[in-house]
Design a protein around this motif. Structure first.
Motif, mmCIF file in Angstrom:
data_model
loop_
_atom_site.group_PDB
_atom_site.id
_atom_site.type_symbol
_atom_site.label_atom_id
_atom_site.label_comp_id
_atom_site.label_asym_id
_atom_site.label_seq_id
_atom_site.Cartn_x
_atom_site.Cartn_y
_atom_site.Cartn_z
ATOM 1 N N MET A 1 0.843 -1.198 0.000
ATOM 2 C CA MET A 1 0.000 0.000 0.000
ATOM 3 C C MET A 1 0.880 1.251 0.000
ATOM 4 S SD MET A 1 -2.810 1.766 0.146
ATOM 5 C CE MET A 1 -4.134 0.588 0.461
ATOM 6 N N LYS A 2 0.553 2.171 -0.862
ATOM 7 C CA LYS A 2 1.224 3.459 -0.877
ATOM 8 C C LYS A 2 0.284 4.529 -0.328
ATOM 9 C CE LYS A 2 5.175 2.360 -2.776
ATOM 10 N NZ LYS A 2 6.446 2.516 -2.026
ATOM 11 N N TYR A 3 0.872 5.518 0.289
ATOM 12 C CA TYR A 3 0.139 6.665 0.804
ATOM 13 C C TYR A 3 0.679 7.927 0.138
ATOM 14 C CZ TYR A 3 -1.508 3.515 4.456
ATOM 15 O OH TYR A 3 -2.098 2.470 5.130
ATOM 16 N N PHE A 4 -0.165 8.945 0.046
ATOM 17 C CA PHE A 4 0.303 10.218 -0.496
ATOM 18 C C PHE A 4 -0.102 11.343 0.446
ATOM 19 C CE2 PHE A 4 -3.950 9.630 -2.254
ATOM 20 C CZ PHE A 4 -4.534 10.870 -2.092
ATOM 21 N N SER A 5 0.591 12.462 0.337
ATOM 22 C CA SER A 5 0.288 13.617 1.163
ATOM 23 C C SER A 5 -0.921 14.355 0.600
ATOM 24 C CB SER A 5 1.492 14.575 1.198
ATOM 25 O OG SER A 5 1.117 15.821 1.761
ATOM 26 N N LEU A 6 -1.828 14.743 1.466
ATOM 27 C CA LEU A 6 -2.986 15.513 1.019
ATOM 28 C C LEU A 6 -2.618 16.946 0.656
ATOM 29 C CD1 LEU A 6 -5.806 14.214 3.400
ATOM 30 C CD2 LEU A 6 -5.557 13.801 0.949
ATOM 31 N N ASN A 7 -1.362 17.334 0.930
ATOM 32 C CA ASN A 7 -0.874 18.639 0.455
ATOM 33 C C ASN A 7 -0.249 18.547 -0.922
ATOM 34 O OD1 ASN A 7 -1.684 19.977 2.730
ATOM 35 N ND2 ASN A 7 0.344 20.116 3.662
ATOM 36 N N ASN A 8 0.215 17.335 -1.275
ATOM 37 C CA ASN A 8 0.914 17.168 -2.551
ATOM 38 C C ASN A 8 0.896 15.694 -2.929
ATOM 39 O OD1 ASN A 8 2.578 17.048 -4.748
ATOM 40 N ND2 ASN A 8 4.376 17.932 -3.738
ATOM 41 N N GLU A 10 2.173 14.177 -5.209
ATOM 42 C CA GLU A 10 3.440 13.647 -5.729
ATOM 43 C C GLU A 10 4.308 13.063 -4.625
ATOM 44 O OE1 GLU A 10 3.931 13.394 -9.001
ATOM 45 O OE2 GLU A 10 1.886 14.183 -9.041
ATOM 46 N N HIS A 11 4.042 13.450 -3.385
ATOM 47 C CA HIS A 11 4.825 12.870 -2.294
ATOM 48 C C HIS A 11 4.198 11.550 -1.868
ATOM 49 C CE1 HIS A 11 7.395 12.405 1.144
ATOM 50 N NE2 HIS A 11 6.323 12.055 1.831
ATOM 51 N N LYS A 12 4.957 10.463 -2.024
ATOM 52 C CA LYS A 12 4.457 9.125 -1.726
ATOM 53 C C LYS A 12 5.213 8.517 -0.544
ATOM 54 C CE LYS A 12 1.777 9.313 -5.364
ATOM 55 N NZ LYS A 12 1.979 8.550 -6.597
ATOM 56 N N SER A 13 4.575 7.564 0.113
ATOM 57 C CA SER A 13 5.186 6.892 1.248
ATOM 58 C C SER A 13 4.626 5.491 1.360
ATOM 59 C CB SER A 13 4.887 7.670 2.531
ATOM 60 O OG SER A 13 5.297 6.946 3.690
ATOM 61 N N ASN A 14 5.389 4.607 2.003
ATOM 62 C CA ASN A 14 4.825 3.308 2.366
ATOM 63 C C ASN A 14 4.248 3.406 3.786
ATOM 64 O OD1 ASN A 14 7.075 3.319 4.015
ATOM 65 N ND2 ASN A 14 8.070 1.563 3.068
ATOM 66 N N PHE A 15 3.674 2.323 4.272
ATOM 67 C CA PHE A 15 3.020 2.328 5.587
ATOM 68 C C PHE A 15 4.034 2.619 6.697
ATOM 69 C CE2 PHE A 15 1.506 -0.058 9.388
ATOM 70 C CZ PHE A 15 0.339 0.664 9.626
ATOM 71 N N GLU A 16 5.194 1.972 6.638
ATOM 72 C CA GLU A 16 6.186 2.154 7.702
ATOM 73 C C GLU A 16 6.597 3.613 7.838
ATOM 74 O OE1 GLU A 16 10.741 0.844 8.955
ATOM 75 O OE2 GLU A 16 9.629 -0.349 7.486
ATOM 76 N N ASN A 17 6.957 4.250 6.734
ATOM 77 C CA ASN A 17 7.394 5.637 6.817
ATOM 78 C C ASN A 17 6.262 6.558 7.280
ATOM 79 O OD1 ASN A 17 10.039 5.189 6.050
ATOM 80 N ND2 ASN A 17 9.582 5.346 3.867
ATOM 81 N N ALA A 18 5.037 6.241 6.858
ATOM 82 C CA ALA A 18 3.894 7.054 7.278
ATOM 83 C C ALA A 18 3.692 6.952 8.787
ATOM 84 C CB ALA A 18 2.633 6.617 6.541
ATOM 85 N N VAL A 19 3.897 5.757 9.349
ATOM 86 C CA VAL A 19 3.737 5.556 10.796
ATOM 87 C C VAL A 19 4.886 6.211 11.556
ATOM 88 C CG1 VAL A 19 3.651 3.843 12.651
ATOM 89 C CG2 VAL A 19 2.420 3.433 10.519
ATOM 90 N N VAL A 20 6.102 5.977 11.095
ATOM 91 C CA VAL A 20 7.280 6.475 11.801
ATOM 92 C C VAL A 20 7.338 7.999 11.787
ATOM 93 C CG1 VAL A 20 9.809 6.565 11.746
ATOM 94 C CG2 VAL A 20 8.627 4.378 11.457
ATOM 95 N N ASN A 21 6.973 8.613 10.664
ATOM 96 C CA ASN A 21 7.090 10.067 10.529
ATOM 97 C C ASN A 21 5.820 10.819 10.909
ATOM 98 O OD1 ASN A 21 9.819 10.096 9.506
ATOM 99 N ND2 ASN A 21 9.001 9.241 7.615
#
Length: 431
Positions: A1-8, A10-21
């Protein structure tokens, strides 16, 4: 699963980075790129499945393969090891009790799931120590403190507004010690939240500490709240009526998670955001203009939020279309006087004791059912009435039975640090 920023996007993240950050680098909230539909057969067979089986299917697509199934099931089992009963109050009105966890509030689920996920990622990688920085208007602080207590590699710093949380709420976040630090802020919840956001933008702080948030802006705190709605539907599916859920709403993470469950196919027909005097979203539905404003203090203090963080996610679910939003979503606001009247009325007529937040949920549901026919309604009981003991006892004119866990808590010594502004917070984080 990929996540993206609701501000942009184009900025993508995986679940781990979304949780950690917690937040994206542009400080936008993360949102999943896709929402997987569960098969109709899953909902038809829900009564035959255990709670861990239901929650595993609900959350798996959002985690992907970043946590192995066995580890994910272990996190789930530790997250939901208590009851979530639906209790009928009166004709066509029930409450979903979410206060049977360790801190007697609905936020136990999200806090425990996030603690388990973050703990797994710390063990797996070389992340070093992480500081969980969180603002609370009431129950978040206690749930986060309990969920993360003793988790290796994690320090928890909780900001709460002085004299604006209940005595029990304060004890729950100031008496644990170990890796938990409580900062008592001379201000309101909005001041606490503003300080937290500023710290995430302060490069001097972020170069010294790795920060993440445990408010419902974090996907691992937000998404597990879907579980409640699956559990409730399993108990309500035999009603054979359209279902409406009324959710006491402050930062709007809980109701937003319910809407995600519906996007996955859960047969819920309508949601009601039940607000106290902090009525930004109620006004938005009327005017079409979103105007944040300073929060005001109420007896349902966990909802004292003047700029709900998660509302941007709700708008995304409905493609920023106001008319589309109104078809599946209503909002009503109620002041303290009416809230107390509801607590008294329900106790006198049905012998059921509601906390102030549940009472606002009841009022929102009652208002909706007055205007719409053919629905069976459920409001969320988000906190045990004992957490607002003085208010509830004065309102119903009776003593409320205090659980043993709370009686033990009240004898513990409060430990907090006083701060007045962001510089005080920054000084602590850099010390």
């Amino acid at each position: 699963m990929k996540y993206f920023s609701l501000n942009n996007k184009e900025h993508k993240s995986n679940f781990e980075n979304a949780v950690v950050n917690g937040l994206a680098p542009d400080k936008g909230l993360y949102f999943p790129e896709s929402i997987e539909q569960l098969p109709v057969s899953f909902f038809e067979n829900l009564e035959k499945l255990s709670k861990p089986e239901i929650t595993f299917e609900a959350i798996k697509s959002f985690v992907g393969n970043e946590i192995p199934d066995s580890a994910l099931i272990d996190i789930i089992e530790k997250t939901i090891d208590f009851d979530f009963p639906v209790v009928e109050i009166e004709n066509k009105i029930s409450t979903l009790e979410l206060f049977h966890g360790p801190t007697l509030a609905f936020k136990d689920v999200g806090a425990r799931f996030m603690a388990g996920s973050l703990g797994y990622f710390i063990k797996k990688g070389n992340l070093g120590n992480i500081t969980v920085l969180v603002a609370t208007s009431g129950d978040t602080g206690g749930a986060v403190a309990n969920g993360f207590l003793g988790v290796k590699g994690i320090d928890v710093v909780i900001l709460y507004p002085k004299a604006k949380v209940s005595d029990i709420q304060e004890k729950q976040l100031t008496t644990l010690g170990e890796n938990i630090t409580a900062l008592e802020v001379d201000g309101n919840f909005d001041d606490c939240q503003a300080m937290v956001k500023k710290a995430f933008l302060d490069k001097e702080v972020t170069s010294s500490r790795r920060l993440t948030s445990a408010n419902s802006i974090n996907v691992a705190r937000w998404l597990p709240q879907m579980f409640y709605y699956f559990f409730a539907y399993r108990q309500l599916s035999s009603k054979n009526e359209k279902l409406v859920f009324s959710v006491p709403s402050g930062n709007f993470g809980n109701i937003c998670a319910g809407m995600m469950a519906r996007k996955m196919g859960l047969p819920i027909d309508h949601f009601v955001a039940a607000n106290n005097s902090n009525d930004v979203v109620t006004n938005y539905l009327k005017s079409g203009e979103y105007l944040p404003k300073p929060s005001v203090q109420t007896i349902s203090n966990a909802m004292d939020v003047g700029d709900p963080s998660n509302f941007v996610r709700i708008l995304k679910i409905f493609n920023e279309d106001l008319s589309n939003l109104k078809e599946g979503f209503s909002a009503y606001s109620f002041d303290d006087k009416v809230t107390k009247q509801a607590i008294h009325k329900v106790y006198e007529e049905n012998g059921y004791v509601m906390d102030p937040h549940g009472a606002v949920g009841y009022l929102g549901l009652q208002k909706f059912l007055e205007e719409h026919t053919g629905y069976y309604g459920t409001f969320l009981g988000t906190a045990h009435p004992v957490k607002f003991l003085d208010t509830v006892e004065r309102t119903i004119g009776e003593k409320v039975e205090i659980p043993d866990s709370i009686q033990d808590l009240m004898h513990r010594q409060k430990k907090s640090l006083q701060i007045s502004n962001y510089e005080d917070l920054k000084g602590y984080l850099l010390s």
